[in-house]
Design a protein around this motif. Structure first.
Motif, PDB file in Angstrom:
ATOM      1  N   MET A 233      42.822  41.630  21.654  1.00 29.20           N
ATOM      2  CA  MET A 233      44.039  42.324  21.250  1.00 29.20           C
ATOM      3  C   MET A 233      43.813  43.813  20.990  1.00 29.20           C
ATOM      4  O   MET A 233      44.756  44.579  20.864  1.00 29.20           O
TER       5      MET A 233
ATOM      6  N   PHE B  34      45.537  46.692  22.816  1.00 33.95           N
ATOM      7  CA  PHE B  34      46.948  47.009  22.630  1.00 33.95           C
ATOM      8  C   PHE B  34      47.191  47.877  21.399  1.00 33.95           C
ATOM      9  O   PHE B  34      48.319  48.211  21.094  1.00 33.95           O
TER      10      PHE B  34
ATOM     11  N   SER C 195      52.846  46.956  28.223  1.00 31.98           N
ATOM     12  CA  SER C 195      52.558  45.717  27.489  1.00 31.98           C
ATOM     13  C   SER C 195      53.079  45.808  26.054  1.00 31.98           C
ATOM     14  O   SER C 195      52.716  45.007  25.211  1.00 31.98           O
ATOM     15  N   HIS C 196      53.914  46.820  25.786  1.00 35.90           N
ATOM     16  CA  HIS C 196      54.537  46.937  24.468  1.00 35.90           C
ATOM     17  C   HIS C 196      56.040  46.763  24.598  1.00 35.90           C
ATOM     18  O   HIS C 196      56.682  47.463  25.381  1.00 35.90           O
ATOM     19  N   PHE C 197      56.594  45.825  23.860  1.00 42.07           N
ATOM     20  CA  PHE C 197      58.025  45.565  24.030  1.00 42.07           C
ATOM     21  C   PHE C 197      58.885  46.697  23.475  1.00 42.07           C
ATOM     22  O   PHE C 197      60.056  46.771  23.793  1.00 42.07           O
ATOM     23  N   THR C 198      58.268  47.585  22.682  1.00 46.41           N
ATOM     24  CA  THR C 198      59.055  48.751  22.265  1.00 46.41           C
ATOM     25  C   THR C 198      59.391  49.628  23.484  1.00 46.41           C
ATOM     26  O   THR C 198      60.482  50.178  23.585  1.00 46.41           O
ATOM     27  N   VAL C 199      58.418  49.709  24.408  1.00 46.03           N
ATOM     28  CA  VAL C 199      58.624  50.540  25.599  1.00 46.03           C
ATOM     29  C   VAL C 199      59.530  49.819  26.595  1.00 46.03           C
ATOM     30  O   VAL C 199      60.539  50.376  27.061  1.00 46.03           O
TER      31      VAL C 199
ATOM     32  N   VAL D 151      63.092  49.781  25.483  1.00 38.33           N
ATOM     33  CA  VAL D 151      63.865  51.009  25.718  1.00 38.33           C
ATOM     34  C   VAL D 151      64.367  51.037  27.156  1.00 38.33           C
ATOM     35  O   VAL D 151      65.538  51.335  27.426  1.00 38.33           O
ATOM     36  N   LEU D 152      63.488  50.694  28.104  1.00 37.93           N
ATOM     37  CA  LEU D 152      63.879  50.708  29.512  1.00 37.93           C
ATOM     38  C   LEU D 152      64.978  49.675  29.775  1.00 37.93           C
ATOM     39  O   LEU D 152      65.952  49.941  30.499  1.00 37.93           O
TER      40      LEU D 152
ATOM     41  N   PHE E 171      56.858  42.787  29.464  1.00 36.26           N
ATOM     42  CA  PHE E 171      55.881  42.895  28.364  1.00 36.26           C
ATOM     43  C   PHE E 171      54.936  41.698  28.357  1.00 36.26           C
ATOM     44  O   PHE E 171      53.707  41.844  28.284  1.00 36.26           O
TER      45      PHE E 171
ATOM     46  N   MET F 273      50.947  41.785  29.184  1.00 38.71           N
ATOM     47  CA  MET F 273      50.043  41.450  28.092  1.00 38.71           C
ATOM     48  C   MET F 273      49.178  40.249  28.443  1.00 38.71           C
ATOM     49  O   MET F 273      47.963  40.257  28.236  1.00 38.71           O
TER      50      MET F 273
END
Lengths: 164, 263
Positions: free
Chosen positions: B11, B14, B126-130, B133-134, B191, B195
Motif C-alpha cells: 500500500m 499509494f 489509483s486514487h478515487f479523489t482523482v 473529479v473526472l 480506481f 489499484m
C-alpha cells in the motif's frame, strides 16, 4: 489504504490539482491543439478527395476525347473509302471510253483498208479485162482475120472470166 | 529483524506526500492545496502529453510517424464519438480526447519501471479523489447538455420507449438510480482496476524478495514462478491501462449520447 486514510488530509489538494492539470490538458491540448491536428487530417482528406475527383474528371475527358477521335477516325476512313471507290469507278469509265474510241479507230482503219483493197481489186480486175479484151481482139484478128470490136471482145472476156 | 526490513508494504505506493515543502499551502481555511507527489505526476503527465501532441502538429500533408501517431489517436476518438453519438459528437472530441489521453498517460506512467533508478512512480488514477473529479466532470457535462438541449423533457430518459403504463413508475425509479450511480461506477472502476493491478504486482514482488531471502529452495519454488507471473501481469497491466482509459472515454461518450438524443 492510503486513499481513505489520507482522505481528510489531502482530498482538497487532490481535487484542486486534478482540476488544474486536467483543466490545462483540456484547454491547452484538447481545445488548443487537437482541433489543429484534426484540421490537418480534414485538409488532407479533402485534398485526397479533390485529387481523386480531378483524376476522375481527367479520365472522363480523355475517354470523351478518345470517343470523339474514334468517331472522327471512322468518318475519315469512310470518306477515304468512298474517295477510292469513286476514283476506281472514274478510272474504269475512262478506260472503257478509251478502249471504245481505240476500237472505233481500228474499225474505221480496217474498213478503209478493206475498201482500198476492194478498189484495188476492182481496178486490177478492170485492167485485166482491158488487157484480156485487147489480147482477145488481137488473137481473133490474127487467127481469123476478122475484126472484133472492142465491146464484143470485152463481153466475151467477161463471160469467160466469170465462168472460169 | 532482517525479514522485517525486507517486507514490502503493497500500500505504500499509494501514499501521498507533499513535495517541495508545500504541505502548508492552502487556498482558504481548511482547504489545503499542498503540491504532492500525486500533483507532480499529473504535471509530468500534462507535460508529456503536451509534448506528444505538439510533435504531431507539424501539419504536414504527408505525415511522419509521430504526426501519424497523434492523428490516429484523434481519429480514434473522433470515430468513437461518431459511432456512439453521431454528428453532434464532434464537439466533444476535445473533452473526450483530453480525458482519454490524460488517463492513458497517467496509467502508463504509473507502470514505468523507474523504481530501479530509485524514483517512485505514482499512479494518480489509483486514487478515487482523482477519478471522482473526472467522473463528476463527465457527469456534469451529461446533466448540463441534457437539460440545456431538452429542458424538463430530459427526465423522459428514465422511461424507455414502449414501457407498459403500470411499469412506468418502477422502471423510472430503477433507471433513475442507475443514472445516479453512473459517476460512482465510472470513478470506482478506474480506481479499483489501477489499484488492484499495482497491489498485485507489489505482492508478487514481495514473494520474489522473501523467497530469495529464505534460501535456494524457496527461490526455485516461489521466487522464479512469481517473477514469471510478474512479467506476464505487467504485460496485462499495460493492456488494462489502455482498456480502462478506453472504457472511461467510451462510457462518457455513451452517457453524452443519452444527453444528446435521450433514448
Amino acid at each position: 489504504m492510503p486513499q481513505i486514510a489520507q482522505l481528510p488530509e489531502f482530498w482538497s489538494s487532490q481535487v484542486f490539482w486534478t482540476l488544474i492539470f486536467f483543466g490545462i490538458t483540456f484547454f491547452v491540448i484538447g481545445r488548443g491543439m487537437v482541433p489543429k491536428v484534426m484540421g490537418t487530417v480534414e485538409l488532407r482528406d479533402n485534398q485526397i478527395k479533390d485529387d481523386l475527383a480531378a483524376a476522375q474528371a481527367a479520365r472522363d475527358a480523355a475517354d470523351d476525347q478518345e470517343e470523339a477521335w474514334r468517331e472522327r477516325e471512322n468518318e475519315n476512313r469512310a470518306a477515304a473509302q468512298s474517295l477510292i471507290a469513286e476514283a476506281k469507278a472514274k478510272a474504269a469509265a475512262s478506260n472503257e471510253k478509251k478502249l471504245a474510241s481505240a476500237q472505233k479507230r481500228l474499225d474505221t482503219k480496217l474498213s478503209e483498208a478493206e475498201a482500198e483493197i476492194e478498189a484495188a481489186r476492182v481496178s486490177a480486175m478492170a485492167e485485166i479485162e482491158g488487157v484480156a479484151a485487147e489480147a482477145t481482139q488481137d488473137i481473133v484478128s490474127r487467127l481469123s482475120g476478122e475484126k472484133v470490136d472492142k465491146r464484143t471482145a470485152r463481153a466475151a472476156v467477161k463471160k469467160a472470166l466469170t465462168n472460169a | 529483524m532482517a525479514a522485517e526490513q525486507a517486507k514490502v508494504d503493497p500500500m505504500k505506493q499509494f501514499l501521498i506526500e507533499p513535495v517541495f515543502g508545500s504541505e502548508n499551502w492552502s487556498l482558504a481555511e481548511g482547504f489545503n492545496i499542498a503540491f504532492t507527489n500525486s500533483a507532480l505526476w499529473m504535471a509530468i503527465t500534462v507535460v508529456l502529453l503536451w509534448a506528444f501532441v505538439a510533435g504531431g502538429m507539424k501539419r504536414e500533408l504527408v505525415p511522419g510517424r509521430w504526426q501519424m501517431a497523434v492523428e490516429s489517436f484523434t481519429g480514434f476518438i473522433d470515430d468513437m464519438l461518431e459511432a456512439n453519438v453521431g454528428k453532434e459528437g464532434r464537439k466533444y472530441v476535445s473533452y473526450i480526447f483530453s480525458l482519454f489521453m490524460f488517463i492513458l498517460f497517467a496509467n502508463l506512467l504509473g507502470l514505468l519501471p523507474i523504481g530501479v533508478l530509485g524514483l517512485h512512480p505514482f499512479t494518480f488514477t489509483s486514487h478515487f479523489t482523482v477519478t471522482g473529479v473526472l467522473a463528476v466532470l463527465s457527469f456534469s457535462i451529461v446533466l448540463i447538455v441534457g437539460f440545456w438541449k431538452h429542458g424538463i423533457k430530459f427526465f423522459t430518459l428514465f422511461v424507455p420507449h414502449g414501457t407498459p403504463a403500470p411499469m412506468v413508475l418502477p422502471i423510472a425509479l430503477i433507471e433513475f438510480f442507475s443514472f445516479l450511480i453512473r459517476p460512482f461506477s465510472l470513478a470506482l472502476r478506474l480506481f479499483v482496476a489501477m489499484m488492484a493491478g499495482h497491489v498485485l504486482l507489489k505482492v508478487l514482488s514481495s514473494f520474489v524478495i522473501d523467497g530469495i531471502n529464505a534460501g535456494a529452495m524457496t527461490s526455485v519454488i516461489v521466487a522464479v514462478p512469481s517473477f514469471a507471473l510478474m512479467i506476464a501481469i505487467s504485460a496485462l497491466e499495460i493492456l488494462v491501462a489502455g482498456i480502462q482509459a478506453y472504457v472511461f472515454a467510451l462510457l462518457t461518450s455513451l452517457y453524452i449520447n443519452d444527453a444528446e438524443h435521450l433514448h
